[in-house]
Design a protein around this motif. Structure first.
Motif, PDB file in Angstrom:
ATOM      1  N   ALA A   6       0.837  -1.204   0.000  1.00  0.00           N
ATOM      2  CA  ALA A   6       0.000   0.000   0.000  1.00  0.00           C
ATOM      3  C   ALA A   6       0.872   1.254   0.000  1.00  0.00           C
ATOM      4  N   ILE A   7       1.945   1.247   0.777  1.00  0.00           N
ATOM      5  CA  ILE A   7       2.849   2.394   0.814  1.00  0.00           C
ATOM      6  C   ILE A   7       3.531   2.576  -0.536  1.00  0.00           C
ATOM      7  N   VAL A   8       4.015   1.492  -1.109  1.00  0.00           N
ATOM      8  CA  VAL A   8       4.688   1.572  -2.412  1.00  0.00           C
ATOM      9  C   VAL A   8       3.720   2.083  -3.472  1.00  0.00           C
ATOM     10  N   ASN A   9       2.495   1.584  -3.479  1.00  0.00           N
ATOM     11  CA  ASN A   9       1.514   2.042  -4.465  1.00  0.00           C
ATOM     12  C   ASN A   9       1.213   3.520  -4.297  1.00  0.00           C
ATOM     13  N   LEU A  10       1.121   3.992  -3.054  1.00  0.00           N
ATOM     14  CA  LEU A  10       0.863   5.399  -2.822  1.00  0.00           C
ATOM     15  C   LEU A  10       2.016   6.245  -3.332  1.00  0.00           C
ATOM     16  N   MET A  11       3.233   5.796  -3.097  1.00  0.00           N
ATOM     17  CA  MET A  11       4.394   6.536  -3.555  1.00  0.00           C
ATOM     18  C   MET A  11       4.528   6.511  -5.074  1.00  0.00           C
ATOM     19  N   CYS A  12       3.944   5.491  -5.698  1.00  0.00           N
ATOM     20  CA  CYS A  12       4.014   5.364  -7.154  1.00  0.00           C
ATOM     21  C   CYS A  12       2.878   6.107  -7.846  1.00  0.00           C
ATOM     22  N   ARG A  92      -0.759   3.674  17.497  1.00  0.00           N
ATOM     23  CA  ARG A  92       0.022   2.485  17.843  1.00  0.00           C
ATOM     24  C   ARG A  92       1.476   2.636  17.428  1.00  0.00           C
ATOM     25  N   ALA A  93       1.773   3.698  16.685  1.00  0.00           N
ATOM     26  CA  ALA A  93       3.126   3.964  16.186  1.00  0.00           C
ATOM     27  C   ALA A  93       3.673   2.767  15.418  1.00  0.00           C
ATOM     28  N   ALA A  94       2.804   2.149  14.598  1.00  0.00           N
ATOM     29  CA  ALA A  94       3.192   0.993  13.800  1.00  0.00           C
ATOM     30  C   ALA A  94       4.274   1.371  12.794  1.00  0.00           C
ATOM     31  N   ALA A  95       4.166   2.547  12.254  1.00  0.00           N
ATOM     32  CA  ALA A  95       5.173   3.013  11.295  1.00  0.00           C
ATOM     33  C   ALA A  95       5.203   4.533  11.358  1.00  0.00           C
ATOM     34  N   VAL A  96       6.348   5.081  11.622  1.00  0.00           N
ATOM     35  CA  VAL A  96       6.479   6.523  11.760  1.00  0.00           C
ATOM     36  C   VAL A  96       6.137   7.218  10.448  1.00  0.00           C
ATOM     37  N   ASP A  97       6.483   6.618   9.335  1.00  0.00           N
ATOM     38  CA  ASP A  97       6.284   7.247   8.028  1.00  0.00           C
ATOM     39  C   ASP A  97       4.828   7.473   7.667  1.00  0.00           C
ATOM     40  N   ILE A  98       3.895   6.697   8.194  1.00  0.00           N
ATOM     41  CA  ILE A  98       2.508   6.883   7.768  1.00  0.00           C
ATOM     42  C   ILE A  98       1.950   8.214   8.240  1.00  0.00           C
ATOM     43  N   GLY A  99       2.556   8.808   9.262  1.00  0.00           N
ATOM     44  CA  GLY A  99       2.122  10.123   9.704  1.00  0.00           C
ATOM     45  C   GLY A  99       2.272  11.154   8.604  1.00  0.00           C
ATOM     46  N   LEU A 100       3.232  10.959   7.746  1.00  0.00           N
ATOM     47  CA  LEU A 100       3.459  11.868   6.624  1.00  0.00           C
ATOM     48  C   LEU A 100       2.537  11.575   5.448  1.00  0.00           C
ATOM     49  N   GLY A 102      -0.701  10.157   5.502  1.00  0.00           N
ATOM     50  CA  GLY A 102      -2.102  10.469   5.746  1.00  0.00           C
ATOM     51  C   GLY A 102      -3.030   9.295   5.519  1.00  0.00           C
ATOM     52  N   PRO A 103      -4.332   9.510   5.785  1.00  0.00           N
ATOM     53  CA  PRO A 103      -5.308   8.429   5.704  1.00  0.00           C
ATOM     54  C   PRO A 103      -5.550   7.914   4.284  1.00  0.00           C
ATOM     55  N   GLY A 104      -5.172   8.674   3.269  1.00  0.00           N
ATOM     56  CA  GLY A 104      -5.343   8.227   1.889  1.00  0.00           C
ATOM     57  C   GLY A 104      -4.617   6.929   1.600  1.00  0.00           C
ATOM     58  N   LEU A 105      -3.616   6.639   2.385  1.00  0.00           N
ATOM     59  CA  LEU A 105      -2.856   5.397   2.247  1.00  0.00           C
ATOM     60  C   LEU A 105      -3.762   4.175   2.384  1.00  0.00           C
ATOM     61  N   PHE A 106      -4.794   4.275   3.203  1.00  0.00           N
ATOM     62  CA  PHE A 106      -5.661   3.134   3.491  1.00  0.00           C
ATOM     63  C   PHE A 106      -6.899   3.062   2.601  1.00  0.00           C
ATOM     64  N   LEU A 107      -7.142   4.056   1.761  1.00  0.00           N
ATOM     65  CA  LEU A 107      -8.352   4.067   0.925  1.00  0.00           C
ATOM     66  C   LEU A 107      -8.497   2.838   0.027  1.00  0.00           C
ATOM     67  N   PRO A 108      -7.465   2.402  -0.693  1.00  0.00           N
ATOM     68  CA  PRO A 108      -7.648   1.230  -1.567  1.00  0.00           C
ATOM     69  C   PRO A 108      -8.029  -0.037  -0.799  1.00  0.00           C
ATOM     70  N   GLU A 109      -7.390  -0.261   0.340  1.00  0.00           N
ATOM     71  CA  GLU A 109      -7.684  -1.458   1.133  1.00  0.00           C
ATOM     72  C   GLU A 109      -9.089  -1.392   1.725  1.00  0.00           C
ATOM     73  N   VAL A 110      -9.479  -0.220   2.207  1.00  0.00           N
ATOM     74  CA  VAL A 110     -10.825  -0.052   2.764  1.00  0.00           C
ATOM     75  C   VAL A 110     -11.866  -0.265   1.674  1.00  0.00           C
ATOM     76  N   ALA A 111     -11.656   0.313   0.495  1.00  0.00           N
ATOM     77  CA  ALA A 111     -12.602   0.140  -0.618  1.00  0.00           C
ATOM     78  C   ALA A 111     -12.721  -1.330  -1.008  1.00  0.00           C
ATOM     79  N   ARG A 112     -11.590  -2.027  -1.066  1.00  0.00           N
ATOM     80  CA  ARG A 112     -11.605  -3.448  -1.434  1.00  0.00           C
ATOM     81  C   ARG A 112     -12.413  -4.263  -0.432  1.00  0.00           C
ATOM     82  N   GLU A 113     -12.214  -3.990   0.851  1.00  0.00           N
ATOM     83  CA  GLU A 113     -12.940  -4.752   1.876  1.00  0.00           C
ATOM     84  C   GLU A 113     -14.422  -4.434   1.902  1.00  0.00           C
ATOM     85  N   ILE A 114     -14.766  -3.163   1.734  1.00  0.00           N
ATOM     86  CA  ILE A 114     -16.183  -2.791   1.721  1.00  0.00           C
ATOM     87  C   ILE A 114     -16.870  -3.442   0.531  1.00  0.00           C
TER      88      ILE A 114
END
Length: 127
Positions: A6-12, A92-100, A102-114
């Protein structure tokens, strides 16, 4: 899709100037390449008798929202669930980089599950 993909796709994704930065990571086997429903005309409604209990955090958060409102615009539900997932990950501080990123990182996964639970826990209705 894994968190790393998900991070790689967002960066791409396309840059602000419209140029492609790199090719996205291939989707996992069995993952739909179908386009998302058009958010402005799509609603998500909780089923009267869901086929089961929510198994994931996305499903639980979606059910919580739908229990309160019964029917929600897909275009509003998607970012709301993604934002809640994002805030949970940041706390939860799972990954420091996700703070930069934002929530858009999770949109594809959320859409897929919904979309994946359409007809099971809720119904996606095109207007």
């Amino acid at each position: 899709m894994s968190f790393r993909k998900a991070i790689v796709n967002l960066m791409c994704a396309r840059s602000s100037r419209g140029k492609r930065l790199a090719a996205p990571v291939e989707q996992e086997k069995g993952e739909s390449r179908a386009r998302s429903p058009e958010p402005s005309r799509t609603k998500v409604r909780l089923r009267e008798l869901p086929a089961g209990a929510p198994a994931t955090e996305v499903q639980r958060l979606t059910m919580d929202i739908l229990k309160k409102e019964r029917e929600v615009d897909f275009g509003r539900l998607l970012p709301e669930v993604a934002r809640k997932i994002y805030l949970d990950e940041v706390h939860r501080a799972a990954a420091v980089d996700i703070g930069l990123l934002g929530p858009g990182l999770f949109l594809p996964e959320v859409a897929r599950e919904i979309k994946g639970q359409d007809g099971e826990l809720w119904e996606i209705i095109q207007s």
